[in-house]
Scaffold this motif. Structure first.
Motif, PDB file in Angstrom:
ATOM      1  N   ILE A  36       0.843  -1.198   0.000  1.00  0.00           N
ATOM      2  CA  ILE A  36       0.000   0.000   0.000  1.00  0.00           C
ATOM      3  C   ILE A  36       0.876   1.244   0.000  1.00  0.00           C
ATOM      4  O   ILE A  36       1.841   1.348   0.758  1.00  0.00           O
ATOM      5  CB  ILE A  36      -0.945   0.009   1.220  1.00  0.00           C
ATOM      6  N   ARG A  37       0.535   2.218  -0.846  1.00  0.00           N
ATOM      7  CA  ARG A  37       1.240   3.487  -0.917  1.00  0.00           C
ATOM      8  C   ARG A  37       0.236   4.597  -0.599  1.00  0.00           C
ATOM      9  O   ARG A  37      -0.474   5.080  -1.494  1.00  0.00           O
ATOM     10  CB  ARG A  37       1.834   3.685  -2.315  1.00  0.00           C
ATOM     11  N   PRO A  38       0.155   5.013   0.673  1.00  0.00           N
ATOM     12  CA  PRO A  38      -0.849   6.023   1.043  1.00  0.00           C
ATOM     13  C   PRO A  38      -0.770   7.303   0.224  1.00  0.00           C
ATOM     14  O   PRO A  38      -1.794   7.901  -0.110  1.00  0.00           O
ATOM     15  CB  PRO A  38      -0.542   6.278   2.528  1.00  0.00           C
ATOM     16  N   GLY A  39       0.453   7.740  -0.120  1.00  0.00           N
ATOM     17  CA  GLY A  39       0.588   8.955  -0.919  1.00  0.00           C
ATOM     18  C   GLY A  39      -0.054   8.825  -2.286  1.00  0.00           C
ATOM     19  O   GLY A  39      -0.658   9.779  -2.798  1.00  0.00           O
ATOM     20  N   GLU A  40       0.054   7.654  -2.895  1.00  0.00           N
ATOM     21  CA  GLU A  40      -0.568   7.428  -4.193  1.00  0.00           C
ATOM     22  C   GLU A  40      -2.091   7.416  -4.068  1.00  0.00           C
ATOM     23  O   GLU A  40      -2.799   7.927  -4.948  1.00  0.00           O
ATOM     24  CB  GLU A  40      -0.064   6.118  -4.794  1.00  0.00           C
TER      25      GLU A  40
ATOM     26  N   ARG B  45     -11.476  19.648  -0.048  1.00  0.00           N
ATOM     27  CA  ARG B  45     -11.187  18.210   0.085  1.00  0.00           C
ATOM     28  C   ARG B  45      -9.845  17.905  -0.562  1.00  0.00           C
ATOM     29  O   ARG B  45      -9.025  17.141  -0.018  1.00  0.00           O
ATOM     30  CB  ARG B  45     -12.299  17.369  -0.540  1.00  0.00           C
ATOM     31  N   GLY B  46      -9.594  18.495  -1.724  1.00  0.00           N
ATOM     32  CA  GLY B  46      -8.300  18.316  -2.376  1.00  0.00           C
ATOM     33  C   GLY B  46      -7.143  18.776  -1.504  1.00  0.00           C
ATOM     34  O   GLY B  46      -6.079  18.157  -1.489  1.00  0.00           O
ATOM     35  N   LEU B  47      -7.364  19.860  -0.756  1.00  0.00           N
ATOM     36  CA  LEU B  47      -6.326  20.345   0.145  1.00  0.00           C
ATOM     37  C   LEU B  47      -5.999  19.307   1.213  1.00  0.00           C
ATOM     38  O   LEU B  47      -4.829  19.086   1.538  1.00  0.00           O
ATOM     39  CB  LEU B  47      -6.784  21.657   0.792  1.00  0.00           C
ATOM     40  N   THR B  48      -7.008  18.644   1.757  1.00  0.00           N
ATOM     41  CA  THR B  48      -6.728  17.597   2.760  1.00  0.00           C
ATOM     42  C   THR B  48      -5.960  16.436   2.136  1.00  0.00           C
ATOM     43  O   THR B  48      -5.094  15.839   2.779  1.00  0.00           O
ATOM     44  CB  THR B  48      -8.008  17.061   3.422  1.00  0.00           C
ATOM     45  N   HIS B  49      -6.257  16.115   0.874  1.00  0.00           N
ATOM     46  CA  HIS B  49      -5.517  15.040   0.207  1.00  0.00           C
ATOM     47  C   HIS B  49      -4.053  15.428  -0.009  1.00  0.00           C
ATOM     48  O   HIS B  49      -3.160  14.581   0.083  1.00  0.00           O
ATOM     49  CB  HIS B  49      -6.178  14.680  -1.118  1.00  0.00           C
ATOM     50  N   ALA B  50      -3.813  16.698  -0.299  1.00  0.00           N
ATOM     51  CA  ALA B  50      -2.435  17.155  -0.471  1.00  0.00           C
ATOM     52  C   ALA B  50      -1.635  16.999   0.821  1.00  0.00           C
ATOM     53  O   ALA B  50      -0.401  16.867   0.780  1.00  0.00           O
ATOM     54  CB  ALA B  50      -2.403  18.610  -0.935  1.00  0.00           C
ATOM     55  N   TYR B  51      -2.333  16.983   1.942  1.00  0.00           N
ATOM     56  CA  TYR B  51      -1.688  16.756   3.233  1.00  0.00           C
ATOM     57  C   TYR B  51      -1.773  15.299   3.676  1.00  0.00           C
ATOM     58  O   TYR B  51      -1.477  14.977   4.828  1.00  0.00           O
ATOM     59  CB  TYR B  51      -2.284  17.672   4.294  1.00  0.00           C
ATOM     60  N   GLY B  52      -2.190  14.410   2.759  1.00  0.00           N
ATOM     61  CA  GLY B  52      -2.109  12.983   3.042  1.00  0.00           C
ATOM     62  C   GLY B  52      -3.405  12.294   3.405  1.00  0.00           C
ATOM     63  O   GLY B  52      -3.417  11.070   3.584  1.00  0.00           O
ATOM     64  N   ASN B  53      -4.508  13.023   3.533  1.00  0.00           N
ATOM     65  CA  ASN B  53      -5.779  12.366   3.825  1.00  0.00           C
ATOM     66  C   ASN B  53      -6.184  11.471   2.654  1.00  0.00           C
ATOM     67  O   ASN B  53      -6.147  11.895   1.497  1.00  0.00           O
ATOM     68  CB  ASN B  53      -6.871  13.423   4.067  1.00  0.00           C
ATOM     69  N   THR B  54      -6.576  10.233   2.935  1.00  0.00           N
ATOM     70  CA  THR B  54      -6.979   9.307   1.878  1.00  0.00           C
ATOM     71  C   THR B  54      -8.491   9.110   1.820  1.00  0.00           C
ATOM     72  O   THR B  54      -8.981   8.385   0.952  1.00  0.00           O
ATOM     73  CB  THR B  54      -6.322   7.926   2.089  1.00  0.00           C
TER      74      THR B  54
ATOM     75  N   ALA C 122       4.463  16.879  -1.275  1.00  0.00           N
ATOM     76  CA  ALA C 122       3.478  15.836  -0.959  1.00  0.00           C
ATOM     77  C   ALA C 122       3.899  14.511  -1.580  1.00  0.00           C
ATOM     78  O   ALA C 122       4.235  14.448  -2.771  1.00  0.00           O
ATOM     79  CB  ALA C 122       2.094  16.245  -1.475  1.00  0.00           C
ATOM     80  N   ASP C 123       3.882  13.474  -0.776  1.00  0.00           N
ATOM     81  CA  ASP C 123       4.311  12.152  -1.226  1.00  0.00           C
ATOM     82  C   ASP C 123       3.483  11.694  -2.422  1.00  0.00           C
ATOM     83  O   ASP C 123       2.253  11.683  -2.374  1.00  0.00           O
ATOM     84  CB  ASP C 123       4.156  11.154  -0.071  1.00  0.00           C
TER      85      ASP C 123
END
Length: 354
Positions: free
Chosen positions: A151-155, A199-208, A272-273
């Motif tokens: 699993i790659r959380p950043g992806e 929501r995109g901003l939270t994903h940029a900080y790693g939220n999946t 961001a990963d």
């Protein structure tokens, strides 16, 4: 949370010794409430008769859900309690296939510079993917570690990001509603665009997690430096304008917040990963342009809108809105014609490639 009987919970799960039992959901990720359910995933080593449509102990469950001849999930309330037990049934091979499908999807998304269409994301169960990034194994921890090693959380965060951010048609619809004086519809469109961008901003900080239900809670986990911005969003998203007379001003406030959210995304995305970096994203935009396009104001405005997730050198969304009402191109310095110089029309996109 209500008291519960552990044996009563386990009775709804149907475990055998080799199973991986994962608990996840809002009770684990910190967004739960007293009404939250237990969210379990049973990951069996292979398909067996426990979860076959004909042999599943249906009389023991309030409801269950099937796909073909397999039972995929069940739901029950615990006796003498308001707590629910939500169980999904998977096999190790199904998890492996899911991770492979997401890897392919991620590779595809890295080649796109716009919001993902639903067809591209439909092959992947994003909810399960997200849960696998933070879920806790209650049994067979070694087996869980083995299947989640890939699993790659950043992806996962990046593919979730691409399902949220970059929809010029949404902004174009908003502009058309505004031009007609339909502030009610434009306000709804502005709010949707705002929710997607934050929501995109939270994903940029790693939220999946893509579920907007808990977006306000996810935003509180971002750095303190963003608390003013996210606080304004949460206030406006939850409570809206004071009255209908404030609708027009509220739409413009939404546009300002979206611009600020994009600025925050630009600041973090290069670190961001697994995210496509700013220069690489602009390269994707360039690759879409070609010299034989029917150049007009809409093409200029579209690329001006989409470029803002990667460059500071674009006008505000307020300025774009004003220009589009006049049916003109907003003034900007993006060298679109230079980007298109020497490029031939690209091949059509394959909607089934992901």
């Amino acid at each position: 949370m209500d008291d519960f009987d552990q044996e009563a919970v386990l009775a709804k799960v149907h475990l055998v010794e080799s199973d991986i039992l994962m608990v996840s959901g809002s009770l684990v990720d910190g967004s739960g409430t007293p009404s939250s359910d237990f969210d379990f995933s049973v990951i069996a080593q292979s398909k067996d008769e426990r979860f076959h449509r004909d042999t599943f102990p249906r009389e023991s469950h309030m409801r269950y859900y099937t796909s073909g001849d397999r039972v995929k999930a069940s739901f029950d309330y615990l006796p003498h309690s308001l707590l629910g037990v939500d169980v999904e049934y998977w096999t190790v091979q199904e998890i492996s296939d899911l991770l492979a499908a997401h890897s392919q999807l991620y590779g595809h998304m890295k080649t796109r510079a716009r919001k993902s269409s639903s067809f591209a994301a439909s092959a992947v169960d994003f909810r399960l993917l997200s849960r696998l990034t933070y879920g806790v194994p209650l049994t067979n921890a070694a087996g869980f570690e083995k299947i989640t090693a890939e699993i790659r959380p950043g992806e996962i965060a990046y593919t979730a990001f691409r399902t949220a951010v970059g929809s010029y048609p949404d902004f174009r619809d908003l502009a058309g509603m505004w031009a007609q004086g339909d502030h009610e519809s434009a306000l709804i469109a502005a709010r949707k665009l705002g929710v997607d961008t934050f929501r995109g901003l939270t994903h940029a900080y790693g939220n999946t997690n893509r579920n907007p239900k808990y977006l306000a809670r996810f935003l509180t986990r971002l750095p303190d430096s963003l608390s003013g911005l996210t606080g304004r969003f949460r206030q406006l998203n939850a409570y809206g304008p004071g009255s209908t007379a404030d609708a027009a001003d509220t739409i413009l406030e939404w546009l300002d917040l979206i611009d600020l959210a994009f600025a925050a995304i630009r600041r973090v995305r290069d670190e961001a990963d697994a995210f496509v970096g700013r220069e690489e994203f602009l390269g994707l935009l360039r690759s879409e342009l070609h010299r034989t396009m029917s150049w007009n104001a809409e093409i200029s405005n579209e690329y001006c809108f989409r470029a803002r997730e990667a460059t500071d050198d674009v006008p505000s969304l307020r300025s774009m809105l004003s220009a589009m009402v006049r049916r003109e191109a907003v003034e900007h310095t993006l060298p679109l014609h230079a980007w298109a110089s020497g490029r031939a029309a690209p091949a059509g996109e394959n909607n089934k490639s992901a």
